[in-house]
Design a protein around this motif. Structure first.
Motif, PDB file in Angstrom:
ATOM      1  N   UNK A 293      -7.994  -4.107  -8.879  1.00 57.16           N
ATOM      2  CA  UNK A 293      -8.819  -2.924  -9.127  1.00 57.16           C
ATOM      3  C   UNK A 293      -8.555  -1.848  -8.079  1.00 57.16           C
ATOM      4  N   UNK A 294      -8.392  -2.261  -6.806  1.00 58.14           N
ATOM      5  CA  UNK A 294      -8.111  -1.308  -5.739  1.00 58.14           C
ATOM      6  C   UNK A 294      -6.735  -0.665  -5.938  1.00 58.14           C
ATOM      7  N   UNK A 295      -5.742  -1.452  -6.344  1.00 55.14           N
ATOM      8  CA  UNK A 295      -4.410  -0.900  -6.596  1.00 55.14           C
ATOM      9  C   UNK A 295      -4.429   0.071  -7.770  1.00 55.14           C
ATOM     10  N   UNK A 296      -5.176  -0.257  -8.809  1.00 53.05           N
ATOM     11  CA  UNK A 296      -5.269   0.623  -9.969  1.00 53.05           C
ATOM     12  C   UNK A 296      -5.926   1.941  -9.586  1.00 53.05           C
ATOM     13  N   UNK A 297      -7.003   1.876  -8.826  1.00 50.40           N
ATOM     14  CA  UNK A 297      -7.688   3.094  -8.391  1.00 50.40           C
ATOM     15  C   UNK A 297      -6.769   3.945  -7.524  1.00 50.40           C
ATOM     16  N   UNK A 298      -5.961   3.325  -6.679  1.00 51.96           N
ATOM     17  CA  UNK A 298      -5.026   4.076  -5.842  1.00 51.96           C
ATOM     18  C   UNK A 298      -3.961   4.747  -6.702  1.00 51.96           C
ATOM     19  N   UNK A 299      -3.463   4.054  -7.703  1.00 46.64           N
ATOM     20  CA  UNK A 299      -2.434   4.637  -8.568  1.00 46.64           C
ATOM     21  C   UNK A 299      -2.994   5.805  -9.370  1.00 46.64           C
TER      22      UNK A 299
END
Length: 71
Positions: free
Chosen positions: A39-45
């Motif tokens: 979820x954190x990686x998706x939000x960063x992308x």
């Protein structure tokens, strides 16, 4: 009441009611950590930030982290 005692009580109640036993404590922790990371990686992308390597970059900024390296 400890977490083990609580789990045993829940398992006993489920058995009396004919329901499936609850999962053992700690079974889903790894999945939770992976979901949070994804979820954190998706939000960063979505925000246009790099999705990986943020911890390494942050540690490189610390003076004590650079003292032991040969860079």
């Amino acid at each position: 009441m400890s977490i083990t005692q609580h789990h045993l009580l829940d398992a006993y109640r489920a058995r009396l009611l004919g329901e499936p036993a609850p999962p053992v404590p700690g079974v889903h922790e790894l999945r939770l950590v992976r979901d949070r990371r994804d979820r954190r990686r998706f939000a960063a992308a979505v925000a246009g930030r790099p999705a990986r390597g943020w911890m390494r970059r942050a540690l490189r900024r610390w003076p004590c982290a650079r003292a032991g390296s040969s860079r």
